[in-house]
Design a protein around this motif. Structure first.
Motif, mmCIF file in Angstrom:
data_model
loop_
_atom_site.group_PDB
_atom_site.id
_atom_site.type_symbol
_atom_site.label_atom_id
_atom_site.label_comp_id
_atom_site.label_asym_id
_atom_site.label_seq_id
_atom_site.Cartn_x
_atom_site.Cartn_y
_atom_site.Cartn_z
ATOM 1 N N LEU A 8 50.895 49.908 61.934
ATOM 2 C CA LEU A 8 52.037 50.571 61.308
ATOM 3 C C LEU A 8 52.875 49.581 60.505
ATOM 4 C CD1 LEU A 8 53.675 53.103 60.832
ATOM 5 C CD2 LEU A 8 54.853 52.676 62.988
ATOM 6 N N GLY A 9 53.073 48.382 61.046
ATOM 7 C CA GLY A 9 53.810 47.354 60.314
ATOM 8 C C GLY A 9 53.124 47.002 59.004
ATOM 9 N N GLU A 10 51.797 46.915 59.040
ATOM 10 C CA GLU A 10 51.045 46.620 57.821
ATOM 11 C C GLU A 10 51.228 47.733 56.797
ATOM 12 O OE1 GLU A 10 46.571 45.195 56.771
ATOM 13 O OE2 GLU A 10 46.721 46.970 58.053
ATOM 14 N N ARG A 11 51.122 48.975 57.242
ATOM 15 C CA ARG A 11 51.268 50.108 56.319
ATOM 16 C C ARG A 11 52.661 50.153 55.708
ATOM 17 N NH1 ARG A 11 48.020 54.596 59.938
ATOM 18 N NH2 ARG A 11 45.947 53.736 59.524
ATOM 19 N N LEU A 12 53.673 49.936 56.536
ATOM 20 C CA LEU A 12 55.049 49.935 56.023
ATOM 21 C C LEU A 12 55.281 48.772 55.059
ATOM 22 C CD1 LEU A 12 57.022 50.884 59.238
ATOM 23 C CD2 LEU A 12 56.925 52.200 57.120
ATOM 24 N N SER A 13 54.730 47.620 55.382
ATOM 25 C CA SER A 13 54.882 46.466 54.510
ATOM 26 C C SER A 13 54.177 46.699 53.173
ATOM 27 C CB SER A 13 54.340 45.212 55.194
ATOM 28 O OG SER A 13 54.648 44.072 54.426
ATOM 29 N N LEU A 14 52.998 47.290 53.218
ATOM 30 C CA LEU A 14 52.283 47.594 51.969
ATOM 31 C C LEU A 14 53.031 48.648 51.159
ATOM 32 C CD1 LEU A 14 48.574 47.481 53.202
ATOM 33 C CD2 LEU A 14 49.804 45.762 51.856
ATOM 34 N N ALA A 15 53.644 49.627 51.842
ATOM 35 C CA ALA A 15 54.458 50.621 51.133
ATOM 36 C C ALA A 15 55.660 49.938 50.470
ATOM 37 C CB ALA A 15 54.925 51.708 52.100
ATOM 38 N N ALA A 16 56.266 48.984 51.167
ATOM 39 C CA ALA A 16 57.393 48.240 50.591
ATOM 40 C C ALA A 16 56.934 47.424 49.378
ATOM 41 C CB ALA A 16 58.024 47.341 51.647
ATOM 42 N N ILE A 17 55.730 46.884 49.437
ATOM 43 C CA ILE A 17 55.197 46.120 48.303
ATOM 44 C C ILE A 17 54.942 47.041 47.118
ATOM 45 C CG2 ILE A 17 53.209 44.777 47.505
ATOM 46 C CD1 ILE A 17 53.108 43.634 50.428
ATOM 47 N N ILE A 18 54.413 48.231 47.383
ATOM 48 C CA ILE A 18 54.212 49.203 46.302
ATOM 49 C C ILE A 18 55.550 49.556 45.669
ATOM 50 C CG2 ILE A 18 53.543 51.603 45.811
ATOM 51 C CD1 ILE A 18 51.266 51.163 47.902
ATOM 52 N N LEU A 19 56.575 49.717 46.504
ATOM 53 C CA LEU A 19 57.910 49.983 45.956
ATOM 54 C C LEU A 19 58.419 48.805 45.129
ATOM 55 C CD1 LEU A 19 59.639 51.875 48.893
ATOM 56 C CD2 LEU A 19 59.000 52.779 46.648
ATOM 57 N N LEU A 20 58.088 47.566 45.533
ATOM 58 C CA LEU A 20 58.457 46.404 44.715
ATOM 59 C C LEU A 20 57.806 46.478 43.334
ATOM 60 C CD1 LEU A 20 58.324 43.305 47.110
ATOM 61 C CD2 LEU A 20 60.327 44.240 45.947
ATOM 62 N N VAL A 21 56.554 46.898 43.296
ATOM 63 C CA VAL A 21 55.847 47.035 42.016
ATOM 64 C C VAL A 21 56.526 48.111 41.160
ATOM 65 C CG1 VAL A 21 53.660 47.702 40.938
ATOM 66 C CG2 VAL A 21 53.662 46.189 42.930
ATOM 67 N N VAL A 22 56.857 49.240 41.783
ATOM 68 C CA VAL A 22 57.535 50.330 41.062
ATOM 69 C C VAL A 22 58.894 49.857 40.552
ATOM 70 C CG1 VAL A 22 58.589 52.623 41.334
ATOM 71 C CG2 VAL A 22 56.311 52.166 42.279
ATOM 72 N N LEU A 23 59.651 49.156 41.402
ATOM 73 C CA LEU A 23 60.964 48.638 40.990
ATOM 74 C C LEU A 23 60.829 47.625 39.857
ATOM 75 C CD1 LEU A 23 62.621 48.297 44.494
ATOM 76 C CD2 LEU A 23 63.377 49.817 42.644
ATOM 77 N N ALA A 24 59.791 46.787 39.932
ATOM 78 C CA ALA A 24 59.562 45.819 38.854
ATOM 79 C C ALA A 24 59.267 46.537 37.539
ATOM 80 C CB ALA A 24 58.418 44.874 39.220
ATOM 81 N N ALA A 25 58.485 47.609 37.615
ATOM 82 C CA ALA A 25 58.164 48.374 36.408
ATOM 83 C C ALA A 25 59.396 49.089 35.861
ATOM 84 C CB ALA A 25 57.055 49.379 36.709
ATOM 85 N N LEU A 26 60.184 49.693 36.756
ATOM 86 C CA LEU A 26 61.384 50.404 36.315
ATOM 87 C C LEU A 26 62.426 49.452 35.719
ATOM 88 C CD1 LEU A 26 61.939 52.966 39.220
ATOM 89 C CD2 LEU A 26 61.150 53.447 36.894
#
Length: 131
Positions: A8-26
């Motif tokens: 679960l920690g891995e999944r949440l961390s990967l979701a946070a990383i995906i959000l970092l990518v989205v935030l970087a794009a925005l």
């Protein structure tokens, strides 16, 4: 076998990383306007790459160094987020919401990776690699 808290920690961390990518794009246009393309690429790439490296080292290789790096990066991320909130500089709208969700996901991921069963798994994996 990895404990559920590590998965679960891995999944949440990967979701946070995906959000970092989205935030970087925005925020790409604003970042480029303030710092230039090269700095924007290096800063975003380094941040996303370090979070990904720390996550994979921690969750796939049971690395305590990776966990330490992930904890330090998450704490720095939270300090930055809380500073933005305290001075009223947190972006409004979708960007602000995603920033808050990313910070929360990172924090919960680290909490899951620090649970007793996860720490026991890190110790057991260290003993296996010592043999």
């Amino acid at each position: 076998m990895r404990p559920k808290s590590v998965i679960l920690g891995e999944r949440l961390s990967l979701a946070a990383i995906i959000l970092l990518v989205v935030l970087a794009a925005l925020g790409w246009a604003d970042t480029v306007a303030q710092a230039g393309v090269a700095i924007a690429l290096i800063a975003n790439g380094l941040l996303i790459g370090l979070f990904l490296l720390a996550t994979l080292l921690t969750t796939r290789m049971a690395s305590r160094v990776g966990l330490g790096l992930l904890v330090v990066m998450t704490v720095l991320n939270l300090i930055g987020f809380l500073y933005q909130v305290s001075v009223g500089a947190l972006a409004e709208g979708l960007f602000g919401v995603l920033t808050a969700v990313q910070a929360a996901a990172s924090l919960v991921a680290v909490v899951m990776l620090m649970r007793p069963n996860a720490l026991a798994w890190y110790r057991a994996m260290a003993e296996v690699s010592d043999q």
